[in-house]
Design a protein around this motif. Structure first.
Motif, PDB file in Angstrom:
ATOM      1  N   VAL A 176       0.769  -1.029  -0.065  1.00 46.76           N
ATOM      2  CA  VAL A 176       0.133  -0.023  -0.038  1.00 46.76           C
ATOM      3  C   VAL A 176       0.811   0.976  -0.045  1.00 46.76           C
ATOM      4  CG1 VAL A 176      -1.812   1.271   1.408  1.00 46.76           C
ATOM      5  CG2 VAL A 176      -1.956  -1.215   1.504  1.00 46.76           C
ATOM      6  N   LEU A 177       0.697   2.169  -1.024  1.00 46.67           N
ATOM      7  CA  LEU A 177       1.333   3.375  -0.970  1.00 46.67           C
ATOM      8  C   LEU A 177       0.357   4.564  -0.601  1.00 46.67           C
ATOM      9  CD1 LEU A 177       2.984   2.986  -4.442  1.00 46.67           C
ATOM     10  CD2 LEU A 177       4.190   2.564  -2.362  1.00 46.67           C
ATOM     11  N   ALA A 178       0.901   5.263   0.412  1.00 50.06           N
ATOM     12  CA  ALA A 178      -0.278   6.548   0.831  1.00 50.06           C
ATOM     13  C   ALA A 178       0.628   7.955   0.841  1.00 50.06           C
ATOM     14  CB  ALA A 178      -0.442   5.996   2.361  1.00 50.06           C
ATOM     15  N   TYR A 179      -0.092   8.778   0.428  1.00 50.93           N
ATOM     16  CA  TYR A 179       0.333  10.339   0.457  1.00 50.93           C
ATOM     17  C   TYR A 179      -0.686  11.109   1.486  1.00 50.93           C
ATOM     18  CZ  TYR A 179       1.666  14.854  -1.472  1.00 50.93           C
ATOM     19  OH  TYR A 179       1.956  15.882  -1.602  1.00 50.93           O
ATOM     20  N   VAL A 228      -3.131   0.859  -4.205  1.00 52.80           N
ATOM     21  CA  VAL A 228      -2.913  -0.542  -3.912  1.00 52.80           C
ATOM     22  C   VAL A 228      -2.312  -1.006  -5.269  1.00 52.80           C
ATOM     23  CG1 VAL A 228      -3.603  -2.596  -3.089  1.00 52.80           C
ATOM     24  CG2 VAL A 228      -4.642  -0.627  -2.125  1.00 52.80           C
ATOM     25  N   PRO A 229      -0.976  -0.967  -5.493  1.00 54.05           N
ATOM     26  CA  PRO A 229      -0.679  -1.323  -6.922  1.00 54.05           C
ATOM     27  C   PRO A 229      -0.955  -2.859  -7.504  1.00 54.05           C
ATOM     28  CG  PRO A 229       1.388  -0.492  -5.275  1.00 54.05           C
ATOM     29  CD  PRO A 229      -0.031  -0.748  -4.483  1.00 54.05           C
ATOM     30  N   ASP A 230      -0.949  -3.587  -6.415  1.00 58.44           N
ATOM     31  CA  ASP A 230      -1.324  -5.243  -6.749  1.00 58.44           C
ATOM     32  C   ASP A 230      -2.802  -5.070  -7.235  1.00 58.44           C
ATOM     33  OD1 ASP A 230       1.180  -5.864  -5.582  1.00 58.44           O
ATOM     34  OD2 ASP A 230       0.485  -6.444  -3.658  1.00 58.44           O
ATOM     35  N   GLU A 231      -3.665  -4.495  -7.098  1.00 59.29           N
ATOM     36  CA  GLU A 231      -5.204  -4.355  -7.473  1.00 59.29           C
ATOM     37  C   GLU A 231      -5.423  -3.145  -8.071  1.00 59.29           C
ATOM     38  OE1 GLU A 231      -7.216  -4.485  -3.805  1.00 59.29           O
ATOM     39  OE2 GLU A 231      -6.293  -6.164  -2.863  1.00 59.29           O
ATOM     40  N   LEU A 232      -4.527  -2.331  -8.331  1.00 60.00           N
ATOM     41  CA  LEU A 232      -4.816  -1.074  -9.264  1.00 60.00           C
ATOM     42  C   LEU A 232      -5.815  -0.235  -8.767  1.00 60.00           C
ATOM     43  CD1 LEU A 232      -3.875  -2.427 -12.721  1.00 60.00           C
ATOM     44  CD2 LEU A 232      -2.365  -1.359 -11.253  1.00 60.00           C
ATOM     45  N   HIS A 233      -5.908  -0.103  -7.327  1.00 63.36           N
ATOM     46  CA  HIS A 233      -6.948   0.594  -6.740  1.00 63.36           C
ATOM     47  C   HIS A 233      -6.420   1.773  -6.032  1.00 63.36           C
ATOM     48  CE1 HIS A 233     -10.456  -2.365  -6.500  1.00 63.36           C
ATOM     49  NE2 HIS A 233      -9.444  -2.880  -7.343  1.00 63.36           N
ATOM     50  N   LEU A 234      -7.175   3.041  -6.216  1.00 64.39           N
ATOM     51  CA  LEU A 234      -6.939   4.298  -5.736  1.00 64.39           C
ATOM     52  C   LEU A 234      -8.256   4.730  -4.745  1.00 64.39           C
ATOM     53  CD1 LEU A 234      -4.509   6.684  -5.866  1.00 64.39           C
ATOM     54  CD2 LEU A 234      -5.913   7.593  -7.595  1.00 64.39           C
ATOM     55  N   TYR A 235      -7.760   5.117  -3.558  1.00 65.00           N
ATOM     56  CA  TYR A 235      -8.625   5.314  -2.621  1.00 65.00           C
ATOM     57  C   TYR A 235      -8.252   6.624  -1.859  1.00 65.00           C
ATOM     58  CZ  TYR A 235      -9.953   0.572  -2.896  1.00 65.00           C
ATOM     59  OH  TYR A 235     -10.181  -0.662  -3.363  1.00 65.00           O
ATOM     60  N   VAL A 236      -9.310   7.077  -1.197  1.00 61.04           N
ATOM     61  CA  VAL A 236      -9.023   8.367  -0.327  1.00 61.04           C
ATOM     62  C   VAL A 236      -9.644   7.862   1.231  1.00 61.04           C
ATOM     63  CG1 VAL A 236      -9.560  10.671   0.438  1.00 61.04           C
ATOM     64  CG2 VAL A 236      -9.088  10.091  -1.885  1.00 61.04           C
TER      65      VAL A 236
END
Length: 92
Positions: free
Chosen positions: A3-6, A21-29
């Motif tokens: 998980v990468l977070a900013y 989440v690069p493995d799932e190609l999901h971008l969340y807030v």
């Protein structure tokens, strides 16, 4: 799961972050209180985050930070905040 977070905006109550989440190609807030761990069940889509009117100033700063991040990524420009027009009669 990687998980990468900013961090978009934070205060003593917690922080708004964008999570990829690069493995799932999901971008969340997400909003995470300062004394709590992140919970994927609380993550929202970027679309849902941007579609909501900010309820508090911290959420508005997080939204503005995300918009600026996206603009910078697409234009290759740094240190330029995306600004909304000032209301009529109010100039800087």
């Amino acid at each position: 799961m990687t998980v990468l977070a900013y961090s978009l905006a934070s205060d003593i109550k917690g922080s708004w972050r964008i999570v990829f989440v690069p493995d799932e190609l999901h971008l969340y807030v997400e909003f995470s209180p300062s004394d709590a761990d992140t919970d994927p069940a609380d993550w929202m889509s970027v679309d849902d985050f941007l579609a909501r009117r900010p309820a508090v100033a911290l959420q508005e700063r997080a939204r503005d930070s995300l918009v600026s991040l996206i603009c910078n990524a697409l234009t290759g420009r740094e240190n330029q905040k995306a600004r909304r027009p000032e209301p009529a009669g109010k100039e800087r």
